[in-house]
Scaffold this motif. Structure first.
Motif, PDB file in Angstrom:
ATOM      1  N   MET A 135      -0.195 -31.148 -67.677  1.00 51.85           N
ATOM      2  CA  MET A 135       0.628 -31.494 -68.829  1.00 51.85           C
ATOM      3  C   MET A 135       1.952 -32.150 -68.437  1.00 51.85           C
ATOM      4  O   MET A 135       2.553 -32.876 -69.235  1.00 51.85           O
ATOM      5  N   HIS A 136       2.417 -31.924 -67.195  1.00 54.20           N
ATOM      6  CA  HIS A 136       3.684 -32.525 -66.783  1.00 54.20           C
ATOM      7  C   HIS A 136       3.604 -34.050 -66.701  1.00 54.20           C
ATOM      8  O   HIS A 136       4.635 -34.726 -66.598  1.00 54.20           O
ATOM      9  N   HIS A 137       2.398 -34.600 -66.743  1.00 56.67           N
ATOM     10  CA  HIS A 137       2.243 -36.055 -66.762  1.00 56.67           C
ATOM     11  C   HIS A 137       2.303 -36.615 -68.181  1.00 56.67           C
ATOM     12  O   HIS A 137       2.333 -37.832 -68.358  1.00 56.67           O
ATOM     13  N   LEU A 138       2.334 -35.724 -69.181  1.00 50.21           N
ATOM     14  CA  LEU A 138       2.158 -36.132 -70.566  1.00 50.21           C
ATOM     15  C   LEU A 138       3.253 -35.555 -71.462  1.00 50.21           C
ATOM     16  O   LEU A 138       4.168 -34.883 -70.984  1.00 50.21           O
ATOM     17  N   ASN A 139       3.132 -35.822 -72.754  1.00 49.52           N
ATOM     18  CA  ASN A 139       4.057 -35.300 -73.759  1.00 49.52           C
ATOM     19  C   ASN A 139       3.252 -34.741 -74.928  1.00 49.52           C
ATOM     20  O   ASN A 139       2.116 -35.156 -75.169  1.00 49.52           O
ATOM     21  N   VAL A 140       3.847 -33.817 -75.653  1.00 48.80           N
ATOM     22  CA  VAL A 140       3.165 -33.205 -76.791  1.00 48.80           C
ATOM     23  C   VAL A 140       4.025 -33.355 -78.043  1.00 48.80           C
ATOM     24  O   VAL A 140       5.221 -33.068 -78.022  1.00 48.80           O
ATOM     25  N   ILE A 141       3.393 -33.833 -79.104  1.00 46.44           N
ATOM     26  CA  ILE A 141       4.032 -33.818 -80.431  1.00 46.44           C
ATOM     27  C   ILE A 141       3.295 -32.781 -81.253  1.00 46.44           C
ATOM     28  O   ILE A 141       2.094 -32.902 -81.503  1.00 46.44           O
ATOM     29  N   ARG A 142       4.007 -31.741 -81.669  1.00 43.92           N
ATOM     30  CA  ARG A 142       3.381 -30.652 -82.416  1.00 43.92           C
ATOM     31  C   ARG A 142       3.660 -30.738 -83.913  1.00 43.92           C
ATOM     32  O   ARG A 142       3.252 -29.853 -84.668  1.00 43.92           O
ATOM     33  N   SER A 143       4.352 -31.772 -84.343  1.00 49.73           N
ATOM     34  CA  SER A 143       4.820 -31.802 -85.726  1.00 49.73           C
ATOM     35  C   SER A 143       4.511 -33.137 -86.407  1.00 49.73           C
ATOM     36  O   SER A 143       5.307 -33.641 -87.186  1.00 49.73           O
ATOM     37  N   LEU A 144       3.350 -33.702 -86.099  1.00 49.82           N
ATOM     38  CA  LEU A 144       2.914 -34.897 -86.811  1.00 49.82           C
ATOM     39  C   LEU A 144       2.668 -34.562 -88.278  1.00 49.82           C
ATOM     40  O   LEU A 144       2.156 -33.486 -88.605  1.00 49.82           O
ATOM     41  N   THR A 145       3.004 -35.484 -89.156  1.00 47.94           N
ATOM     42  CA  THR A 145       2.773 -35.279 -90.584  1.00 47.94           C
ATOM     43  C   THR A 145       2.090 -36.502 -91.185  1.00 47.94           C
ATOM     44  O   THR A 145       2.328 -37.634 -90.776  1.00 47.94           O
ATOM     45  N   SER A 146       1.237 -36.232 -92.151  1.00 45.62           N
ATOM     46  CA  SER A 146       0.520 -37.280 -92.864  1.00 45.62           C
ATOM     47  C   SER A 146       0.359 -36.837 -94.307  1.00 45.62           C
ATOM     48  O   SER A 146       0.420 -35.642 -94.616  1.00 45.62           O
ATOM     49  N   LYS A 147       0.137 -37.793 -95.190  1.00 48.19           N
ATOM     50  CA  LYS A 147      -0.110 -37.473 -96.598  1.00 48.19           C
ATOM     51  C   LYS A 147      -1.584 -37.605 -96.938  1.00 48.19           C
ATOM     52  O   LYS A 147      -1.949 -37.599 -98.119  1.00 48.19           O
ATOM     53  N   GLU A 148      -2.423 -37.731 -95.919  1.00 45.94           N
ATOM     54  CA  GLU A 148      -3.843 -37.950 -96.153  1.00 45.94           C
ATOM     55  C   GLU A 148      -4.661 -36.797 -95.581  1.00 45.94           C
ATOM     56  O   GLU A 148      -4.752 -36.627 -94.365  1.00 45.94           O
ATOM     57  N   GLY A 149      -5.264 -35.998 -96.471  1.00 47.03           N
ATOM     58  CA  GLY A 149      -6.043 -34.848 -96.047  1.00 47.03           C
ATOM     59  C   GLY A 149      -7.542 -35.018 -96.202  1.00 47.03           C
ATOM     60  O   GLY A 149      -8.292 -34.059 -96.030  1.00 47.03           O
ATOM     61  N   ASP A 150      -7.988 -36.242 -96.506  1.00 51.04           N
ATOM     62  CA  ASP A 150      -9.411 -36.554 -96.581  1.00 51.04           C
ATOM     63  C   ASP A 150      -9.835 -37.217 -95.273  1.00 51.04           C
ATOM     64  O   ASP A 150      -9.057 -37.970 -94.685  1.00 51.04           O
ATOM     65  N   HIS A 151     -11.055 -36.950 -94.816  1.00 52.83           N
ATOM     66  CA  HIS A 151     -11.472 -37.472 -93.512  1.00 52.83           C
ATOM     67  C   HIS A 151     -11.347 -38.992 -93.421  1.00 52.83           C
ATOM     68  O   HIS A 151     -10.743 -39.513 -92.477  1.00 52.83           O
ATOM     69  N   GLU A 152     -11.921 -39.696 -94.380  1.00 51.38           N
ATOM     70  CA  GLU A 152     -11.907 -41.159 -94.306  1.00 51.38           C
ATOM     71  C   GLU A 152     -10.492 -41.706 -94.431  1.00 51.38           C
ATOM     72  O   GLU A 152     -10.069 -42.572 -93.660  1.00 51.38           O
ATOM     73  N   ARG A 153      -9.737 -41.195 -95.386  1.00 50.29           N
ATOM     74  CA  ARG A 153      -8.370 -41.678 -95.588  1.00 50.29           C
ATOM     75  C   ARG A 153      -7.458 -41.256 -94.432  1.00 50.29           C
ATOM     76  O   ARG A 153      -6.594 -42.015 -93.991  1.00 50.29           O
ATOM     77  N   GLY A 154      -7.669 -40.038 -93.922  1.00 50.68           N
ATOM     78  CA  GLY A 154      -6.875 -39.586 -92.784  1.00 50.68           C
ATOM     79  C   GLY A 154      -7.154 -40.408 -91.534  1.00 50.68           C
ATOM     80  O   GLY A 154      -6.242 -40.740 -90.765  1.00 50.68           O
ATOM     81  N   THR A 155      -8.419 -40.742 -91.317  1.00 46.75           N
ATOM     82  CA  THR A 155      -8.793 -41.592 -90.184  1.00 46.75           C
ATOM     83  C   THR A 155      -8.123 -42.950 -90.304  1.00 46.75           C
ATOM     84  O   THR A 155      -7.563 -43.478 -89.337  1.00 46.75           O
ATOM     85  N   TYR A 156      -8.187 -43.525 -91.496  1.00 51.52           N
ATOM     86  CA  TYR A 156      -7.553 -44.827 -91.739  1.00 51.52           C
ATOM     87  C   TYR A 156      -6.055 -44.762 -91.437  1.00 51.52           C
ATOM     88  O   TYR A 156      -5.504 -45.636 -90.757  1.00 51.52           O
ATOM     89  N   MET A 157      -5.408 -43.698 -91.910  1.00 46.13           N
ATOM     90  CA  MET A 157      -3.967 -43.553 -91.724  1.00 46.13           C
ATOM     91  C   MET A 157      -3.592 -43.491 -90.253  1.00 46.13           C
ATOM     92  O   MET A 157      -2.674 -44.179 -89.786  1.00 46.13           O
ATOM     93  N   VAL A 158      -4.299 -42.676 -89.481  1.00 46.68           N
ATOM     94  CA  VAL A 158      -3.933 -42.499 -88.071  1.00 46.68           C
ATOM     95  C   VAL A 158      -4.320 -43.727 -87.241  1.00 46.68           C
ATOM     96  O   VAL A 158      -3.607 -44.105 -86.318  1.00 46.68           O
ATOM     97  N   LYS A 159      -5.422 -44.366 -87.580  1.00 47.21           N
ATOM     98  CA  LYS A 159      -5.862 -45.525 -86.783  1.00 47.21           C
ATOM     99  C   LYS A 159      -5.090 -46.803 -87.089  1.00 47.21           C
ATOM    100  O   LYS A 159      -5.016 -47.701 -86.247  1.00 47.21           O
ATOM    101  N   THR A 160      -4.497 -46.903 -88.296  1.00 45.92           N
ATOM    102  CA  THR A 160      -3.803 -48.135 -88.671  1.00 45.92           C
ATOM    103  C   THR A 160      -2.296 -47.960 -88.836  1.00 45.92           C
ATOM    104  O   THR A 160      -1.551 -48.948 -88.836  1.00 45.92           O
ATOM    105  N   GLY A 161      -1.845 -46.704 -89.013  1.00 46.28           N
ATOM    106  CA  GLY A 161      -0.431 -46.473 -89.278  1.00 46.28           C
ATOM    107  C   GLY A 161      -0.048 -46.691 -90.725  1.00 46.28           C
ATOM    108  O   GLY A 161       1.130 -46.611 -91.082  1.00 46.28           O
ATOM    109  N   TYR A 162      -1.033 -46.943 -91.584  1.00 46.38           N
ATOM    110  CA  TYR A 162      -0.782 -47.152 -93.013  1.00 46.38           C
ATOM    111  C   TYR A 162      -1.724 -46.293 -93.840  1.00 46.38           C
ATOM    112  O   TYR A 162      -2.855 -46.018 -93.423  1.00 46.38           O
ATOM    113  N   ARG A 163      -1.268 -45.897 -95.026  1.00 49.64           N
ATOM    114  CA  ARG A 163      -2.160 -45.244 -95.976  1.00 49.64           C
ATOM    115  C   ARG A 163      -3.123 -46.290 -96.538  1.00 49.64           C
ATOM    116  O   ARG A 163      -2.786 -47.475 -96.630  1.00 49.64           O
ATOM    117  N   PRO A 164      -4.314 -45.876 -96.936  1.00 49.23           N
ATOM    118  CA  PRO A 164      -5.255 -46.837 -97.518  1.00 49.23           C
ATOM    119  C   PRO A 164      -4.656 -47.534 -98.739  1.00 49.23           C
ATOM    120  O   PRO A 164      -3.963 -46.923 -99.544  1.00 49.23           O
TER     121      PRO A 164
END
Length: 426
Positions: free
Chosen positions: A99-128
């Protein structure tokens, strides 16, 4: 083959290509040799990203942010890591040592709780958005960071995935080139007939294609037909195809990554970025643990832990980590509350990811999730779009750059802001 569109501007037979190459001689070979030499020198390498995609939404409490001994912790225990005061789930002992080679973010937030919409949000940086299809991270990198020496796709997806990374308004040519069974080479890239017959077929195809293009150039261009053929022929003759094949890897190396589709995918990902591919996504499915969450995460961690650890080791050993951003993430996290089926449900309010490489500093831990089942706002919340902007920034892409979509709409590559705490650690 729709991802291949950046190659030969006109059709050349194999014999014509060989004659041209011979005539060019060292004038062609020397620049390629110089590029390969530069790519061996750490910071001077071409930048790439490897996304380890945890499909289904991994539980932060069974991975990077365990809460043992609390009402939300369940049976998961925590172990110390090589970052002082950072403890992760005991299901990931090999990663704890790295882990000393990496970093951890434990507090990511999103407004998308559906699989397809959540995937879109994280992969594109935008809400559908029904009016716009945004490009995924890998598509942006392939578009903005061209590698003219690359003869295979610059944006590749390894493993199964219900919602693959797409080119969005950049065009279908930037969709991820998908390999469902990584490590077994490429299918359908060897010609099924002798070379003379192959050339006759291609010459006849060119006659038909020319007739189609005549009088309908705009429609022809939209099909990507010509670009796809040219790209496919270039790739079929390329030595770079060997990056998809694991025959050259030792049994010991393969064993380190683990005998799983995901393990083989991570090893192929290392080979691809070594070749100059800009963006690789490796998928590990099975994290949608509404029931049997704890057993489910044991099964998935048994694949994730050795493969991720071996990938980090390999990138360091081969002087690739400085030029490769590694991101392990899913579409959201899981609820602190344990449901009646011994599972956890969708939780986009606070979840975790691991990020490192690409010239980024290491050992930074950002935020923490709540220690009770009701609190939704984490300490030091980090919107997903800020993570997206951070990765683009690390890879040398102007994240605020505006492009004009096909319908004439100006659109920024990212609406986020790079995470100061991570960038400051560089």
């Amino acid at each position: 083959m729709e991802s291949l569109n950046r190659f030969c501007p006109r059709f050349l037979s194999r014999r014509e290509w060989l004659r041209s190459s011979s005539a060019l001689g060292l004038s062609v070979l020397l620049p390629a040799m110089e590029l390969r030499a530069a790519e061996r020198r750490g910071d001077e390498r071409l930048k790439s990203v490897i996304v380890l995609w945890m499909a289904g939404g991994p539980s932060q409490l069974e991975t990077w942010d365990p809460h043992p001994g609390t009402s939300i912790g369940g049976p998961t225990k925590a172990i110390s890591t090589t970052i002082p005061d950072l403890r992760i789930a005991d299901l990931l002992p090999r990663m704890a040592e790295r882990m000393h080679h990496l970093n951890v973010i434990r507090s990511l937030t999103s407004k998308e709780g559906d699989h397809e919409r959540g995937t879109y949000m994280v992969k594109t940086g935008y809400r559908p958005d029904p009016t716009t299809e945004h490009p995924a991270l890998g598509a942006i990198l392939a578009h903005e960071l061209n590698n003219s020496k690359l003869e295979i796709p610059a944006h590749i997806s390894l493993g199964e995935g219900q919602w693959p990374a797409r080119g969005g308004y950049l065009g279908a040519e930037y969709d991820a080139f998908r390999i469902f069974e990584p490590g077994s080479g490429m299918e359908n890239v060897r010609r099924p007939v002798p070379e003379p017959r192959q050339e006759r077929r291609l010459q006849n195809l060119e006659i038909v294609s020319r007739a189609f293009r005549s009088g309908r150039a705009p429609a022809s261009k939209k099909t990507l037909h010509r670009e796809t053929i040219d790209g496919a022929l270039t790739m079929m003759a390329s030595e770079q195809l060997k990056a998809f094949d694991l025959d050259a890897e030792t049994a010991e190396t393969k064993a380190k990554y683990g005998d799983s589709r995901f393990g083989r995918g991570c090893l192929v990902a290392r080979r691809l970025v070594e070749t100059g591919v800009r963006a690789v996504e490796v998928s590990l499915d099975g994290f949608d643990t509404h029931a049997n969450n704890f057993e489910g995460h044991k099964t998935q961690a048994a694949q994730l832990d050795p493969a991720f650890a071996a990938l980090v080791d390999d990138l360091i050993e081969r002087d690739l980590l400085q030029s490769t951003v590694v991101l392990c993430i899913g579409e959201f996290g899981r609820t602190p509350r344990i449901n009646p089926f011994d599972g956890r449900d969708h939780w986009p309010h606070a979840f975790s990811c691991v990020l490192g490489g690409g010239g980024l500093g290491s050992g930074v831990v950002i935020g923490q999730t709540a220690t009770d089942a009701e609190t939704k706002t984490p300490a030091e919340p980090v919107p997903v779009e800020n993570l997206f902007a951070t990765v683009l920034h690390l890879l040398g892409v102007e994240f605020e750059k505006e492009l004009i979509t096909p319908i004439g709409r100006p659109m920024k590559l990212s609406d986020g802001t790079p995470i100061a705490k991570l960038i400051a650690g560089k």
